[in-house]
Scaffold this motif. Structure first.
Motif, PDB file in Angstrom:
ATOM      1  N   ILE A   1       0.870  -1.181   0.000  1.00 16.98           N
ATOM      2  CA  ILE A   1       0.000   0.000   0.000  1.00 16.98           C
ATOM      3  C   ILE A   1       0.908   1.232   0.000  1.00 16.98           C
ATOM      4  O   ILE A   1       1.753   1.376   0.888  1.00 16.98           O
ATOM      5  N   PRO A   2       0.765   2.102  -0.988  1.00 15.10           N
ATOM      6  CA  PRO A   2       1.669   3.256  -1.069  1.00 15.10           C
ATOM      7  C   PRO A   2       1.430   4.266   0.050  1.00 15.10           C
ATOM      8  O   PRO A   2       0.327   4.388   0.570  1.00 15.10           O
ATOM      9  N   GLY A   3       2.493   4.969   0.391  1.00 14.91           N
ATOM     10  CA  GLY A   3       2.397   6.058   1.340  1.00 14.91           C
ATOM     11  C   GLY A   3       2.493   5.636   2.782  1.00 14.91           C
ATOM     12  O   GLY A   3       2.568   4.457   3.109  1.00 14.91           O
ATOM     13  N   PRO A   4       2.469   6.624   3.663  1.00  9.41           N
ATOM     14  CA  PRO A   4       2.537   6.348   5.101  1.00  9.41           C
ATOM     15  C   PRO A   4       1.193   5.906   5.644  1.00  9.41           C
ATOM     16  O   PRO A   4       0.169   6.010   4.975  1.00  9.41           O
ATOM     17  N   LEU A   5       1.212   5.419   6.872  1.00 11.46           N
ATOM     18  CA  LEU A   5      -0.025   5.122   7.577  1.00 11.46           C
ATOM     19  C   LEU A   5      -0.416   6.354   8.382  1.00 11.46           C
ATOM     20  O   LEU A   5       0.347   7.305   8.495  1.00 11.46           O
ATOM     21  N   MET A   6      -1.618   6.310   8.941  1.00 12.81           N
ATOM     22  CA  MET A   6      -2.055   7.346   9.868  1.00 12.81           C
ATOM     23  C   MET A   6      -2.186   6.692  11.239  1.00 12.81           C
ATOM     24  O   MET A   6      -2.683   5.577  11.347  1.00 12.81           O
TER      25      MET A   6
ATOM     26  N   ILE B   1      -4.168   2.028   7.618  1.00 19.36           N
ATOM     27  CA  ILE B   1      -3.333   1.694   6.471  1.00 19.36           C
ATOM     28  C   ILE B   1      -4.296   1.522   5.299  1.00 19.36           C
ATOM     29  O   ILE B   1      -5.148   0.629   5.331  1.00 19.36           O
ATOM     30  N   GLY B   2      -4.177   2.381   4.312  1.00 18.37           N
ATOM     31  CA  GLY B   2      -5.154   2.382   3.232  1.00 18.37           C
ATOM     32  C   GLY B   2      -6.498   2.819   3.794  1.00 18.37           C
ATOM     33  O   GLY B   2      -6.602   3.842   4.477  1.00 18.37           O
TER      34      GLY B   2
ATOM     35  N   ALA C   1      12.404   2.061   3.185  1.00 21.05           N
ATOM     36  CA  ALA C   1      12.657   3.460   2.854  1.00 21.05           C
ATOM     37  C   ALA C   1      13.867   3.617   1.928  1.00 21.05           C
ATOM     38  O   ALA C   1      14.207   4.739   1.541  1.00 21.05           O
ATOM     39  N   GLY C   2      14.527   2.501   1.605  1.00 24.26           N
ATOM     40  CA  GLY C   2      15.700   2.572   0.737  1.00 24.26           C
ATOM     41  C   GLY C   2      16.934   3.118   1.433  1.00 24.26           C
ATOM     42  O   GLY C   2      17.793   3.730   0.807  1.00 24.26           O
ATOM     43  N   ARG C   3      17.032   2.884   2.732  1.00 24.45           N
ATOM     44  CA  ARG C   3      18.150   3.419   3.520  1.00 24.45           C
ATOM     45  C   ARG C   3      18.810   2.329   4.356  1.00 24.45           C
ATOM     46  O   ARG C   3      18.164   1.393   4.806  1.00 24.45           O
TER      47      ARG C   3
ATOM     48  N   PHE D   1       6.162   3.253   7.750  1.00 19.64           N
ATOM     49  CA  PHE D   1       6.029   1.976   8.442  1.00 19.64           C
ATOM     50  C   PHE D   1       6.535   0.837   7.573  1.00 19.64           C
ATOM     51  O   PHE D   1       6.737   0.990   6.363  1.00 19.64           O
ATOM     52  N   VAL D   2       6.701  -0.301   8.219  1.00 20.01           N
ATOM     53  CA  VAL D   2       6.882  -1.565   7.510  1.00 20.01           C
ATOM     54  C   VAL D   2       6.058  -2.608   8.257  1.00 20.01           C
ATOM     55  O   VAL D   2       6.087  -2.683   9.485  1.00 20.01           O
ATOM     56  N   GLY D   3       5.276  -3.358   7.492  1.00 18.56           N
ATOM     57  CA  GLY D   3       4.473  -4.420   8.079  1.00 18.56           C
ATOM     58  C   GLY D   3       5.263  -5.716   8.113  1.00 18.56           C
ATOM     59  O   GLY D   3       5.942  -6.063   7.148  1.00 18.56           O
ATOM     60  N   ILE D   4       5.200  -6.408   9.234  1.00 15.29           N
ATOM     61  CA  ILE D   4       5.797  -7.737   9.339  1.00 15.29           C
ATOM     62  C   ILE D   4       4.682  -8.681   9.806  1.00 15.29           C
ATOM     63  O   ILE D   4       3.566  -8.240  10.059  1.00 15.29           O
TER      64      ILE D   4
END
Length: 170
Positions: free
Chosen positions: A59-64, A112-113, A140-142, A79-82
């Protein structure tokens, strides 16, 4: 009542309504460079938490996030979901929401979404913290050895909060 007094009262009412309306619909806009102004409405459909949060990574973008209690606070978080829950991270800058989790507990909701889940946040302080930051950073590519954005601390110095379904935390 004089016309001047009526105009003054009307101005205060209009400004108050405008400010309250904006606050209630504008979540934390720090990532967009517009300051640290929280909102109060999270929206979304209250949904039972899934048994696996990894599909949410698509799901694109951040969560709230909305924290329980007063004052209401809704902000955007990367976020990242596990499988077991959701990893969030924040700069170690004494931010209000992180301190509020520490002081009042981590009860709240994550959207999320279009789905909103009742969750509980736990700050991660042990050896598991770097592993979680590596997962968060990968999305995040970091790397943990670089800043997430110019002027920020190295990712390895960030604070980590792990969100689990509220029913699982009890």
């Amino acid at each position: 009542m004089s016309k001047r007094m009526i105009a003054g009262v009307a101005t205060v009412v209009v400004l108050t309504a405008g400010i309250l309306g904006w606050i209630s619909t504008a979540p934390y806009l720090s990532n967009q460079g517009l300051g640290r102004t929280p909102g109060i409405i999270i929206g979304g459909m209250i949904t039972p938490a899934p048994s696996d949060f990894t599909p949410h990574n698509d799901i694109p973008g951040p969560l709230m996030m909305k924290q329980a209690g007063f004052p209401p606070l809704v902000i955007y978080l990367s976020f990242v979901g596990i499988t077991d829950g959701v990893i969030t991270a924040t700069r170690p800058d004494g931010g209000y929401w992180a301190q509020r989790v520490r002081d009042r507990g981590g009860d709240g909701w994550l959207r999320i979404g279009d789905e909103t889940y009742e969750m509980t946040a736990t700050e991660i302080l042990g050896d598991e913290r770097i592993s979680m930051l590596e997962q968060w950073g990968a999305k995040a590519g970091r790397s943990v050895d670089e800043p997430v954005y110019a002027g920020a601390e190295l990712l390895r110095d960030w604070e980590v909060f792990f969100w689990t379904p509220a029913s699982a935390a009890e």
